[in-house]
Design an enzyme around this catalytic site. Structure first.
Site, short mmCIF file in Angstrom:
data_model
loop_
_atom_site.label_atom_id
_atom_site.label_comp_id
_atom_site.label_asym_id
_atom_site.label_seq_id
_atom_site.Cartn_x
_atom_site.Cartn_y
_atom_site.Cartn_z
N THR A 40 6.29 2.56 13.46
CA THR A 40 4.86 2.66 13.76
C THR A 40 4.61 3.31 15.12
O THR A 40 5.43 3.19 16.04
CB THR A 40 4.24 1.23 13.77
N TYR A 82 3.78 -6.83 17.18
CA TYR A 82 4.06 -6.04 15.97
C TYR A 82 4.88 -4.81 16.36
O TYR A 82 5.96 -4.56 15.81
CB TYR A 82 2.73 -5.64 15.31
N TYR A 121 0.82 -1.23 0.00
CA TYR A 121 0.00 0.00 0.00
C TYR A 121 0.85 1.28 0.00
O TYR A 121 0.81 2.07 -0.95
CB TYR A 121 -0.92 -0.07 1.22
N PHE A 170 1.35 7.04 12.15
CA PHE A 170 0.09 6.88 12.85
C PHE A 170 -0.84 6.15 11.86
O PHE A 170 -0.44 5.10 11.38
CB PHE A 170 -0.35 8.23 13.44
N GLY A 217 1.67 -8.03 -1.34
CA GLY A 217 1.73 -6.94 -2.33
C GLY A 217 1.06 -7.35 -3.63
O GLY A 217 0.68 -8.50 -3.82
N1 UFG Z 1 -12.34 0.04 13.99
C1 UFG Z 1 -13.70 -0.10 14.07
N2 UFG Z 1 -14.31 -0.86 13.13
C2 UFG Z 1 -13.63 -1.49 12.13
C3 UFG Z 1 -12.21 -1.35 12.06
C4 UFG Z 1 -11.60 -0.57 13.03
O1 UFG Z 1 -14.35 0.46 14.95
O2 UFG Z 1 -14.25 -2.18 11.32
C5 UFG Z 1 -11.68 0.93 14.96
C6 UFG Z 1 -10.54 0.26 15.71
O3 UFG Z 1 -11.03 -0.38 16.83
C7 UFG Z 1 -9.65 1.47 16.02
C8 UFG Z 1 -9.89 2.44 14.86
O4 UFG Z 1 -11.09 1.99 14.24
O5 UFG Z 1 -10.09 2.07 17.18
C9 UFG Z 1 -8.79 2.40 13.84
O6 UFG Z 1 -8.53 1.06 13.51
P1 UFG Z 1 -7.55 0.64 12.33
O7 UFG Z 1 -7.53 -0.86 12.30
O8 UFG Z 1 -7.94 1.35 11.08
O9 UFG Z 1 -6.17 1.20 12.78
P2 UFG Z 1 -5.35 0.95 14.12
O10 UFG Z 1 -5.32 2.26 14.84
O11 UFG Z 1 -5.79 -0.24 14.87
O12 UFG Z 1 -3.98 0.52 13.47
C10 UFG Z 1 -2.94 1.39 13.26
C11 UFG Z 1 -2.10 0.88 12.10
C12 UFG Z 1 -1.49 -0.45 12.46
C13 UFG Z 1 -0.73 -0.31 13.76
C14 UFG Z 1 -1.64 0.19 14.85
C15 UFG Z 1 -0.88 0.39 16.11
O13 UFG Z 1 -2.90 0.76 10.95
O14 UFG Z 1 -0.61 -0.85 11.43
O15 UFG Z 1 -2.19 1.45 14.45
O16 UFG Z 1 -1.67 0.83 17.15
F1 UFG Z 1 -0.25 -1.49 14.16
#
Ligand code: UFG
Length: 328
Positions: A116, A140, A11, A168, A36
């Site tokens: 990260t 991770y 990505y 982030f 990928g």
């Molecule tokens: N969420 C939902 N519904 C969904 C998907 C996610 O409510 O269907 C929430 C998650 O709980 C979180 C927020 O949306 O609170 C963001 O979630 P993401 O999965 O989009 O992103 P994250 O913050 O979990 O992940 C990011 C990076 C990861 C990294 C992580 C570290 O994308 O690569 O932060 O905290 F590992």
């Protein structure tokens, strides 16, 4: 500049590769194509190889002779890292060390590393600065932090200079180059909500509504993938101009809740869709928002697309064009 881009079919790596090539740099993508997409590489040179194959890495580095490396290739699913830590130590630590060894052996001195916000663990203070304690709460984040430490050692030994960029939440698409987010499985909020808006998923889900945030849902700092890619190019130039190693957060400095993201997708898409509220997802910190002062001050990075609306619009445009990702 001759730049080796590991994970350049993924990505963020594909967007950075295209940006480098568009600015006249010579790019070689190295990707094992496990996650990928060949289509994301388009007509750039591609070497299909694995970080866990040291002799393949040595061969690529000695043939191509990179002046710099952007290292995106990694395993990056938090949940998977907890279930299968060995996989993460192998790819994100051992594989990255194989790469560093091949670079050093070939005379390449500069690396930009995808780190990260997960290195920080639960935020003790928001916005998070680079000096915030590093207490990753998943493997991770731990494996990314371990490789950051290895890079600091190589820097001290005068073997490899490195800029570590602690992302982030990467989001959005490079619509001009037709590059977007296509993960299997998709775990990220924006593409999952867009899938609900497109009707390819039955509904959007909110993971937890009882967090100590303004509306009870998690708050994140979403950064446009084009702004992330730009930061990599700036970091590479900084290293080539012997600006020295450094560690930088990469975020916009403003947080949006899950509910705000869902509302933005509704507005941008003009579609309504069902939203269900469910329990918390394990391991999600309530709020992660970056202080990006350091990268602004030291590398002169300025996000060109800081508004959530433009991030979501670009993602919506790409996913509408590719409802099944690159296979569409
Ligand atoms: N969420 C939902 N519904 C969904 C998907 C996610 O409510 O269907 C929430 C998650 O709980 C979180 C927020 O949306 O609170 C963001 O979630 P993401 O999965 O989009 O992103 P994250 O913050 O979990 O992940 C990011 C990076 C990861 C990294 C992580 C570290 O994308 O690569 O932060 O905290 F590992």
């Amino acid at each position: 500049m001759r730049v080796l881009v590991t994970g350049g079919a993924g990505y963020i790596g594909s967007v950075a590769s295209r940006m480098l090539a568009g600015e006249g740099h010579e790019v070689l993508v190295l990707d094992n194509l496990a996650k990928g997409h060949r289509r994301a590489v388009a007509d750039l040179d591609l070497e299909v190889a694995d970080l866990e194959d040291p002799s393949a890495l040595s061969g690529v580095c000695s043939r191509f002779g990179p002046e710099a490396c952007m290292h995106f290739a990694a395993d990056s699913l938090v949940g998977e890292s907890m279930a299968d830590p060995l996989k993460y130590f192998r790819s994100n630590v051992a594989g990255s060390i194989n790469l560093a060894a091949a670079l050093v052996e070939s005379g390449c001195r500069d690396m930009v590393f995808s780190s990260t916000a997960a290195v920080y663990g639960d935020a003790e203070t928001v916005p998070i600065t680079e000096t915030h304690p590093k207490r990753p709460v998943n493997f991770y984040g731990l494996t990314k932090y371990m490789f950051e430490q290895a890079l600091c050692a190589l820097d001290r030994a005068g073997q490899l200079r490195c800029v570590c960029l602690r992302y982030f939440n990467a989001a959005g698409a490079d619509t001009a180059a037709d590059l977007g987010e296509d993960h299997h499985p998709e775990t990220h909020l924006i593409p999952r909500v867009i899938a609900a808006a497109l009707g390819s998923e039955p509904r959007a889900e909110v993971f937890g509504t009882d967090y100590p945030t303004t509306d009870g849902t998690c708050v994140r700092d979403y950064v446009h993938v084009l702004d992330l890619a730009r930061a990599h190019v700036l970091a590479c130039e900084h290293l080539q101009e012997t600006g020295g190693s450094g560690i930088f957060n990469l975020g916009n400095g403003s947080g949006f809740s899950v509910r705000q993201v869902i509302e933005t997708v509704r507005r941008v898409s003009g579609r309504n869709f069902e939203v269900v509220e469910g329990p918390r997802r394990e391991g999600d910190p309530p709020a992660l928002v970056a202080s990006s002062d350091k990268i602004r001050d030291e590398l002169g990075w300025r996000p060109e697309h800081p508004e959530l609306e433009s991030i979501v619009s670009s993602a919506w445009e790409w996913h509408s064009r590719h409802p099944n990702g690159y296979d569409s």
